[in-house]
Design a protein around this motif. Sequence first.
Motif, short mmCIF file in Angstrom:
data_model
loop_
_atom_site.label_atom_id
_atom_site.label_comp_id
_atom_site.label_asym_id
_atom_site.label_seq_id
_atom_site.Cartn_x
_atom_site.Cartn_y
_atom_site.Cartn_z
N ASP A 196 0.81 -1.22 0.00
CA ASP A 196 0.00 0.00 0.00
C ASP A 196 0.84 1.27 0.00
O ASP A 196 0.29 2.38 -0.07
CB ASP A 196 -0.92 0.02 1.23
CG ASP A 196 -2.05 -0.99 1.11
OD1 ASP A 196 -2.33 -1.45 -0.02
OD2 ASP A 196 -2.67 -1.32 2.14
N LYS A 237 -5.12 4.67 -3.22
CA LYS A 237 -4.23 3.85 -4.04
C LYS A 237 -4.83 3.71 -5.44
O LYS A 237 -6.02 3.37 -5.58
CB LYS A 237 -4.05 2.47 -3.39
CG LYS A 237 -3.01 1.60 -4.07
CD LYS A 237 -2.87 0.29 -3.30
CE LYS A 237 -1.85 -0.62 -3.97
NZ LYS A 237 -1.73 -1.91 -3.22
N THR A 247 -8.39 2.21 -4.32
CA THR A 247 -8.50 1.72 -2.95
C THR A 247 -8.41 2.89 -1.98
O THR A 247 -7.43 3.63 -1.98
CB THR A 247 -7.40 0.70 -2.63
OG1 THR A 247 -7.49 -0.39 -3.55
CG2 THR A 247 -7.54 0.17 -1.21
#
Length: 340
Positions: A196, A237, A247
Amino acid sequence: MKTKSNVSSQLLILALAGLVIVFMIQVAKADSALLAQSGTNQSSQIGTYSSTRGQAQVLQIKMPQKSLGRRLLDNTTLGYYQMFLGPTLSGNTNETYNVFQETMDVPRSGRAPLQSFHAVNLRHAINTDWAVGASLAAVDGYTNTVKTRGGAENTPDSSFFNARLYVSLPSYQTKFGTLFSTVSYEAPTSVISRNDGMNGGLVITESFALKSHSPRWTYGLMGQYYRSYFEHQTNVKPPPFLGGAPTQLQTVIVSGGPYATYRFNDRWQAGSLVTLDWDQRGVQTDSREFNNNLPHRARVSMTYFPQNVKYLQSVGMFSQALIKFRPETTALGAEFAVKF
């Protein structure tokens, strides 16, 4: 699945921790020998003092001073904690309900293989008020893959997920009770956090122990503020493929609730804890908008404190359930802690 680089970095962390422990043991051995020799030499330096007015004689002894290495070792402790998250009350012995969501392929599904959580904690007390330390946590999955209601699968996995450096601040006493505070920095050691693009995290933990009129009762409030920082400035993301959905990265978790323990005697204690959670994701960060989609939960436990087993601090069993009780979301477990 973990990449080779992640496995290598995790092995390196463990190797460095092992070298530190071995070095401290060697320092302690050397200091013990020096102190023994120093005590023999200084025993011949005992003198007497007599006043001119007939007062009693007073012995003057030069006590051996502890070296820096010995003081560091005496004020440093190494602890290990393990929690086994066992089966649920639904009767499925190969499945548990994991509210922590670590290493799971489908977050917020809860269903997961049976797991163990490990934590190693190295703590040094600077004085009676201040302490510093480092902790490393990991999780292991045991049983077969578990299918969620949506048809996805959560597989058993083993990985590091939490590495922190922390400072314990001086306690603050009031007429109502005592406030204990800890500030931590969290490093991105898990596969998920690295994927991430996490740069690090800030964790502030508070515990307010209310004054009790009975030595058997302990109760108060616990709370934690967790803030993670990502290389994506928007905390979003990008989609993994063309046409996919971005995301919304989880950036803030605020949790807390009341706790209470009752000590039957020196060996047995019952406890309870209620934890409420809220979070922020993506563009919500630093706003007043919070999500209430994390599971609020309650836990009851029974703990045994051995009196004659060296290093073993406690052994216990517990039951953990969501506030909205259901058998399939209520897990049984066991835990123990050792301290060196």
